[in-house]
Design a protein around this motif. Structure first.
Motif, PDB file in Angstrom:
ATOM      1  N   TYR A 159       8.958  -2.664  -3.753  1.00 30.04           N
ATOM      2  CA  TYR A 159       8.742  -1.948  -2.489  1.00 30.04           C
ATOM      3  C   TYR A 159       8.130  -2.887  -1.458  1.00 30.04           C
ATOM      4  CZ  TYR A 159       7.172   1.680   0.769  1.00 30.04           C
ATOM      5  OH  TYR A 159       6.971   2.445   1.899  1.00 30.04           O
ATOM      6  N   ARG A 298      -1.895   1.180   0.056  1.00 33.05           N
ATOM      7  CA  ARG A 298      -1.114   2.138   0.840  1.00 33.05           C
ATOM      8  C   ARG A 298       0.324   2.187   0.353  1.00 33.05           C
ATOM      9  NH1 ARG A 298       0.536   0.275   6.550  1.00 33.05           N
ATOM     10  NH2 ARG A 298       2.224  -0.537   5.261  1.00 33.05           N
ATOM     11  N   GLU A 299       0.887   1.020   0.048  1.00 34.22           N
ATOM     12  CA  GLU A 299       2.267   0.981  -0.418  1.00 34.22           C
ATOM     13  C   GLU A 299       2.431   1.682  -1.765  1.00 34.22           C
ATOM     14  OE1 GLU A 299       4.043  -3.043   1.692  1.00 34.22           O
ATOM     15  OE2 GLU A 299       2.745  -3.255  -0.067  1.00 34.22           O
ATOM     16  N   GLU A 302       2.836   5.227  -1.062  1.00 31.01           N
ATOM     17  CA  GLU A 302       4.162   5.482  -0.512  1.00 31.01           C
ATOM     18  C   GLU A 302       5.227   5.492  -1.601  1.00 31.01           C
ATOM     19  OE1 GLU A 302       4.461   2.439   2.450  1.00 31.01           O
ATOM     20  OE2 GLU A 302       3.138   3.474   3.862  1.00 31.01           O
ATOM     21  N   ASP A 305       5.053   8.741  -3.313  1.00 27.53           N
ATOM     22  CA  ASP A 305       5.673   9.782  -2.476  1.00 27.53           C
ATOM     23  C   ASP A 305       7.194   9.754  -2.608  1.00 27.53           C
ATOM     24  OD1 ASP A 305       3.365  10.951  -1.498  1.00 27.53           O
ATOM     25  OD2 ASP A 305       3.274   9.674   0.289  1.00 27.53           O
ATOM     26  N   LEU A 306       7.784   8.565  -2.689  1.00 34.98           N
ATOM     27  CA  LEU A 306       9.236   8.469  -2.901  1.00 34.98           C
ATOM     28  C   LEU A 306       9.616   9.060  -4.251  1.00 34.98           C
ATOM     29  CD1 LEU A 306      10.071   4.918  -1.495  1.00 34.98           C
ATOM     30  CD2 LEU A 306      10.955   7.093  -0.646  1.00 34.98           C
TER      31      LEU A 306
END
Length: 346
Positions: A159, A298-299, A302, A305-306
């Motif tokens: 990512y 933060r990534e 994310e 969340d994906l």
């Protein structure tokens, strides 16, 4: 408790019994639900003694998911029983990069001797593990821990690599993924979810290419001496806008450079020891070559969340903790299709 440890230079990992850990002030104790098996572990266990920067024995496992078992003094924000994922690239927490959540690029980790769990600090391949700070925990909120645990590295690392090149991954662009194993098969899914690029996947066996097609690759190419020419053919001779090499061995790095286009990005993620010469005329004009490391806090949120949105489905093989040495043997032999996951309680 049982733990999988690397105990002596050059030795195979062993399942041993060690004392249960206890959290100190500011720390969190996890009951480990799942721990990922990674090529980075094999790289650590292949180092000569002079390169090892930490004492042995080492409890392995830098991908970890578990439930909060106990909180050290001064810890709040979590409760016993909370299911969480461990953010692995621990930093100092105070430098400018850590303040932005980019602890993977901590400016003081080396100076302070801070090492990731499983790669220097005691890791997740045990019934319990201590996490140094609650900021390194991310709630998984209903996600399956077994398919979530690889996302802490095998999801986060690709990512981060893709995000660095997202501006080039526009409609009409091409991304090449070299190596479709633990990280690569997740990268294909992330490229499909995050970008409009056409994805060309390379690997050395038809079995691995079949997995690449299953998870969304538009084209697959056998990674051999003809691979670069085939990719050039598929891109009308221009090459790829972004090349992601999840192997990083000398042959794959050479292929990565050979299939880049003018002003393309070549990102070497794998730790296979390859290097790409950079200089005028060595690569197409404007080629950017980078070797990123892991990803930010933060990534990781994310990526999770994906996963909640159904955009990522990690293919896993599961093993009990006593089977961990066999899992490493299978990984080293290239027989793991996807990601191997250890279940310490199973």
């Amino acid at each position: 408790m049982k733990a999988v440890q690397y105990r002596a230079v050059g030795a195979a990992p062993e399942v041993v019994t060690v004392p249960d850990p206890e959290p100190g002030p500011g720390q969190v104790l996890l009951k480990v639900t799942a721990a990922g098996v990674c090529h980075s572990d094999i790289a650590v266990m292949s180092m000569p003694a002079e390169q090892i920067r930490f004492p042995l024995p080492l409890t392995l496992g830098h991908e970890g998911v578990g439930t909060v078992a106990a909180l050290g003094d001064g810890v709040d924000g979590f409760s016993t029983g909370d299911p969480v994922a461990v953010y692995g690239p621990w930093g100092c927490g105070t430098c400018v990069n850590c303040a932005e959540g980019r602890e993977n690029y901590c400016l003081r980790a080396g100076e302070l001797g801070i090492l990731p769990p499983g790669l220097g600090a005691p890791g997740a391949m045990a019934e319990y593990m201590v996490v140094d700070d609650p900021r390194h925990l991310v709630p998984i909120d209903g996600l399956d821990p077994v398919t979530t645990v690889p996302l802490t590295d095998a999801g986060l690392t690709p990512y981060h690599a893709i995000a660095r090149s997202r501006s080039k991954l526009v409609p009409g662009s091409t991304a090449v993924v070299i190596g479709t194993g633990g990280l690569g098969h997740v990268a294909i899914q992330l490229l499909r979810a995050m970008t409009a690029a056409r994805v060309i996947a390379l690997d050395v066996t038809e079995e691995k290419l079949a997995l690449a097609r299953t998870v969304g690759a538009h084209e697959t190419v056998l990674s051999d001496e003809n691979a670069a020419a085939r990719v050039r053919e598929l891109t009308a001779g221009r090459g790829a806008h972004v090349v992601l090499d999840f192997v990083g061995a000398p042959p794959t790095v050479r292929t990565a450079g050979a299939v880049s286009r003018v002003d393309g990005d070549v990102t070497i993620v794998g730790i296979g020891g390859g290097a790409l010469p950079v200089g005028f005329g060595a690569l197409p004009y404007g080629t950017n070559v980078s070797a990123p490391y892991w990803g930010s806090r933060r990534e990781l949120a994310e990526v999770l969340d994906l996963a909640r949105a159904g955009a990522v489905d990690v293919h896993v093989e599961t093993y009990g903790i006593d089977e961990a040495p066999a899992a490493y043997e299978r990984l080293h032999a290239g027989r793991v299709n996807g990601r191997a996951v250890i279940l310490p309680g199973g």
